[in-house]
Design an enzyme around this catalytic site. Sequence first.
Site, PDB file in Angstrom:
ATOM      1  N   TYR A  89     -83.844  19.494  -7.252  1.00 16.51           N
ATOM      2  CA  TYR A  89     -83.896  19.188  -8.685  1.00 16.51           C
ATOM      3  C   TYR A  89     -83.052  20.138  -9.530  1.00 16.51           C
ATOM      4  CZ  TYR A  89     -88.026  22.181  -8.033  1.00 16.51           C
ATOM      5  OH  TYR A  89     -88.875  23.172  -7.659  1.00 16.51           O
TER       6      TYR A  89
ATOM      7  N   GLU B 164     -96.963  12.678  -6.025  1.00 18.32           N
ATOM      8  CA  GLU B 164     -96.384  14.031  -6.147  1.00 18.32           C
ATOM      9  C   GLU B 164     -97.377  14.886  -6.908  1.00 18.32           C
ATOM     10  OE1 GLU B 164     -92.952  12.694  -8.484  1.00 18.32           O
ATOM     11  OE2 GLU B 164     -91.685  13.389  -6.839  1.00 18.32           O
TER      12      GLU B 164
ATOM     13  N   ARG C 245     -84.690  24.266  -4.624  1.00 18.18           N
ATOM     14  CA  ARG C 245     -83.947  25.145  -5.536  1.00 18.18           C
ATOM     15  C   ARG C 245     -82.615  25.584  -4.935  1.00 18.18           C
ATOM     16  NH1 ARG C 245     -88.663  26.912  -5.346  1.00 18.18           N
ATOM     17  NH2 ARG C 245     -90.148  26.344  -6.943  1.00 18.18           N
TER      18      ARG C 245
ATOM     19  N   HIS D 278     -97.418  17.665 -13.433  1.00 11.06           N
ATOM     20  CA  HIS D 278     -98.209  16.646 -12.739  1.00 11.06           C
ATOM     21  C   HIS D 278     -99.649  17.092 -12.555  1.00 11.06           C
ATOM     22  CE1 HIS D 278     -94.253  15.222 -10.568  1.00 11.06           C
ATOM     23  NE2 HIS D 278     -94.102  15.411 -11.870  1.00 11.06           N
TER      24      HIS D 278
ATOM     25  N   ASP E  40     -93.649  17.406 -18.351  1.00  6.56           N
ATOM     26  CA  ASP E  40     -93.479  17.264 -16.906  1.00  6.56           C
ATOM     27  C   ASP E  40     -94.340  18.232 -16.096  1.00  6.56           C
ATOM     28  OD1 ASP E  40     -92.699  16.694 -14.349  1.00  6.56           O
ATOM     29  OD2 ASP E  40     -90.580  17.139 -14.637  1.00  6.56           O
TER      30      ASP E  40
ATOM     31  N   HIS F 226     -82.748  13.443 -10.057  1.00 11.19           N
ATOM     32  CA  HIS F 226     -82.935  13.609 -11.499  1.00 11.19           C
ATOM     33  C   HIS F 226     -81.551  13.483 -12.137  1.00 11.19           C
ATOM     34  CE1 HIS F 226     -86.857  16.132 -10.910  1.00 11.19           C
ATOM     35  NE2 HIS F 226     -86.912  14.954 -10.335  1.00 11.19           N
TER      36      HIS F 226
ATOM     37  N   HIS G 295     -85.548  13.129  -1.691  1.00 13.84           N
ATOM     38  CA  HIS G 295     -85.401  13.629  -3.068  1.00 13.84           C
ATOM     39  C   HIS G 295     -84.328  14.716  -3.079  1.00 13.84           C
ATOM     40  CE1 HIS G 295     -86.267  15.083  -7.048  1.00 13.84           C
ATOM     41  NE2 HIS G 295     -87.368  14.374  -7.194  1.00 13.84           N
TER      42      HIS G 295
ATOM     43  N   HIS H 112     -93.898  11.290 -15.848  1.00 12.37           N
ATOM     44  CA  HIS H 112     -92.709  11.478 -16.686  1.00 12.37           C
ATOM     45  C   HIS H 112     -92.635  10.454 -17.825  1.00 12.37           C
ATOM     46  CE1 HIS H 112     -90.382  13.533 -13.118  1.00 12.37           C
ATOM     47  NE2 HIS H 112     -91.508  14.133 -13.426  1.00 12.37           N
TER      48      HIS H 112
ATOM     49  N   GLU I 213     -84.299   8.832 -11.390  1.00  9.78           N
ATOM     50  CA  GLU I 213     -85.708   8.971 -11.747  1.00  9.78           C
ATOM     51  C   GLU I 213     -85.880   8.989 -13.264  1.00  9.78           C
ATOM     52  OE1 GLU I 213     -87.714  12.048  -9.596  1.00  9.78           O
ATOM     53  OE2 GLU I 213     -89.546  11.864 -10.793  1.00  9.78           O
TER      54      GLU I 213
ATOM     55  N   ASP J 257     -91.500   7.384 -12.649  1.00  9.23           N
ATOM     56  CA  ASP J 257     -92.522   8.412 -12.455  1.00  9.23           C
ATOM     57  C   ASP J 257     -93.547   8.271 -13.578  1.00  9.23           C
ATOM     58  OD1 ASP J 257     -93.872  11.002 -12.755  1.00  9.23           O
ATOM     59  OD2 ASP J 257     -92.455  11.741 -11.248  1.00  9.23           O
TER      60      ASP J 257
ATOM     61  N   HIS K  65     -93.187   6.947  -8.574  1.00  9.27           N
ATOM     62  CA  HIS K  65     -93.860   8.220  -8.330  1.00  9.27           C
ATOM     63  C   HIS K  65     -95.184   8.148  -9.069  1.00  9.27           C
ATOM     64  CE1 HIS K  65     -89.957  10.731  -7.505  1.00  9.27           C
ATOM     65  NE2 HIS K  65     -90.382  10.077  -6.440  1.00  9.27           N
TER      66      HIS K  65
HETATM   67 ZN    ZN Z   1     -92.077  15.760 -12.422  1.00  9.25          ZN
HETATM   68 FE    FE Z   2     -91.222  12.383  -9.760  1.00 11.57          FE
HETATM   69 FE    FE Z   3     -88.457  14.122  -9.156  1.00 12.03          FE
END
Ligand code: ZN
Ligand code: FE
Ligand code: FE
Length: 276
Positions: free
Chosen positions: A70, A256, A37, A226, A224, A107, A67, A179, A142, A176, A211
């Site tokens: 996000y 993930e 973040r 997981h 979204d 992303h 990564h 996703h 992604e 992913d 992913h």
């Molecule tokens: Zn996700």
């Molecule tokens: Fe992912």
């Molecule tokens: Fe991601």
Amino acid sequence: MLHIGCHLSSSRGFAAMGRQALELGADTFQFFTRNPRGSRARELDTADAAALTALLQAHQFAPILAHAPYTLNLCSAEAQTRAFARETMADDLRRMEFLPGQYYNFHPGSHVGQGMEAGIAFIAEALNALLTPDQSTTVLLETMAGKGSEVGGRFEELREILSRVTLREKVGICLDTCHVSDAGYDIAGDLDGVLSEFDRVVGLSHLKAVHLNDSKNPLESHKDRHACIGEGTLGLEALVRVVRHPALQALPFCLETPNELPGYAKEIALLRSLSE
Ligand code: ZN
Ligand code: FE
Ligand code: FE
């Protein structure tokens, strides 16, 4: 052989993640380049990066994935937010060269009401400004759940971005599984159909990583969230079909799922045993 790993915390440094991955039975992994973040990155320890590079080579790891945070949005409506995302990614890419030849996943962004075309244009423009011919890192976009105004929920959107990137060999896609299902691609019910659609629209040669996640929500929910492997709407059998699919065999698969380390070790062992 299946290349599989999971998301790891980078708080103890690079080489520590490599050792952790080995303990979990992994031969790839993913980490956040900085607080997911926030904006601050720890000071780069080049000796630690070199130690991880040696470990990856010694143990024949598949490429690992860094990564991006996000919260970065290359296609924000605010010029300042776009500039911040670009500067952060430029800094990440400079650092990635101390881990040569790996993947940097991000992303694509959210167009926040400006429209998909405007979003795609900003993202492609940023990539063209960021990528350099001599970088060893491949930057991965992604596939997204299509939540809100997210760019990258449709394969066509990803293709459109890739097609505008000049240094095409420096970019690829990370698929992913949670996703794409949330986006409306029936990866659980029709894996072959989804992969041939991906091949037709984007080209499977651009797919560089997966992913591997179950989803808490049904097909086309655009959520979204997981789930652990086998505990969501995709299910264990569908995810085993993904890791066994001939078109995906050589790719690094990264979990993930909402797990602590022992849960990751179990999922890695389970998927390895079912991948043969
Ligand atoms: Zn996700
Ligand atoms: Fe992912
Ligand atoms: Fe991601």
